[in-house]
Write a protein that holds these residues in place. Structure first.
Motif, PDB file in Angstrom:
ATOM      1  N   THR A  97     -52.195  71.370  28.978  1.00  0.00           N
ATOM      2  CA  THR A  97     -53.508  70.927  28.511  1.00  0.00           C
ATOM      3  C   THR A  97     -53.753  69.432  28.668  1.00  0.00           C
ATOM      4  O   THR A  97     -54.889  69.010  28.691  1.00  0.00           O
ATOM      5  N   ASN A  98     -52.714  68.633  28.763  1.00  0.00           N
ATOM      6  CA  ASN A  98     -52.868  67.178  28.804  1.00  0.00           C
ATOM      7  C   ASN A  98     -52.539  66.654  30.192  1.00  0.00           C
ATOM      8  O   ASN A  98     -51.579  65.913  30.397  1.00  0.00           O
ATOM      9  N   TRP A  99     -53.373  66.998  31.158  1.00  0.00           N
ATOM     10  CA  TRP A  99     -53.109  66.657  32.554  1.00  0.00           C
ATOM     11  C   TRP A  99     -53.071  65.158  32.793  1.00  0.00           C
ATOM     12  O   TRP A  99     -52.328  64.674  33.636  1.00  0.00           O
ATOM     13  N   ARG A 100     -53.885  64.400  32.072  1.00  0.00           N
ATOM     14  CA  ARG A 100     -53.949  62.959  32.293  1.00  0.00           C
ATOM     15  C   ARG A 100     -52.578  62.317  32.019  1.00  0.00           C
ATOM     16  O   ARG A 100     -52.105  61.498  32.799  1.00  0.00           O
ATOM     17  N   THR A 101     -51.947  62.707  30.928  1.00  0.00           N
ATOM     18  CA  THR A 101     -50.637  62.149  30.574  1.00  0.00           C
ATOM     19  C   THR A 101     -49.545  62.664  31.495  1.00  0.00           C
ATOM     20  O   THR A 101     -48.694  61.914  31.955  1.00  0.00           O
ATOM     21  N   ILE A 102     -49.555  63.947  31.764  1.00  0.00           N
ATOM     22  CA  ILE A 102     -48.513  64.547  32.608  1.00  0.00           C
ATOM     23  C   ILE A 102     -48.601  63.983  34.010  1.00  0.00           C
ATOM     24  O   ILE A 102     -47.625  63.679  34.630  1.00  0.00           O
TER      25      ILE A 102
END
Length: 102
Positions: A97-102
């Motif tokens: 769900t947290n593509w920006r961080t990953i």
């Protein structure tokens, strides 16, 4: 079904560590452990297999996840053979769900 029994697939969690939503899939209890209903397990695994075959025929890719030490090498080997993605070490929160961080 005999192979499933021999491999120990019928052993579930401890009777203290279970989710009530599992109740329909529990056959019984023995020595403080739940015994899973292998007839349902066999039926549902075949449904999953049919779904995966259908998706693979459409060229879809898969994400294999198995972080237990015993499963990690098998997950990597299988995913690489299928040219798919895999996580066989620590699962990080937000990986889906947290593509920006990953």
């Amino acid at each position: 079904l005999e192979d499933m029994i021999q491999s120990g697939m019928h052993f579930g969690h401890s009777t203290r560590e279970w989710n009530p939503r599992m109740a329909p899939y529990i056959y019984g209890e023995r020595n403080g452990r739940h015994i899973l209903d292998l007839v349902q397990t066999y039926y549902l695994l075949n449904k999953v297999l049919a779904f995966l075959e259908e998706q693979a025929a459409q060229g879809k890719t898969f994400l294999f996840v198995g972080t237990k030490q015993q499963a990690a090498p098998l997950i990597a080997k299988t995913a690489l053979a299928c040219e798919s993605f895999y996580v066989n070490q620590r699962w990080l929160g937000g990986m889906l769900t947290n593509w920006r961080t990953i």
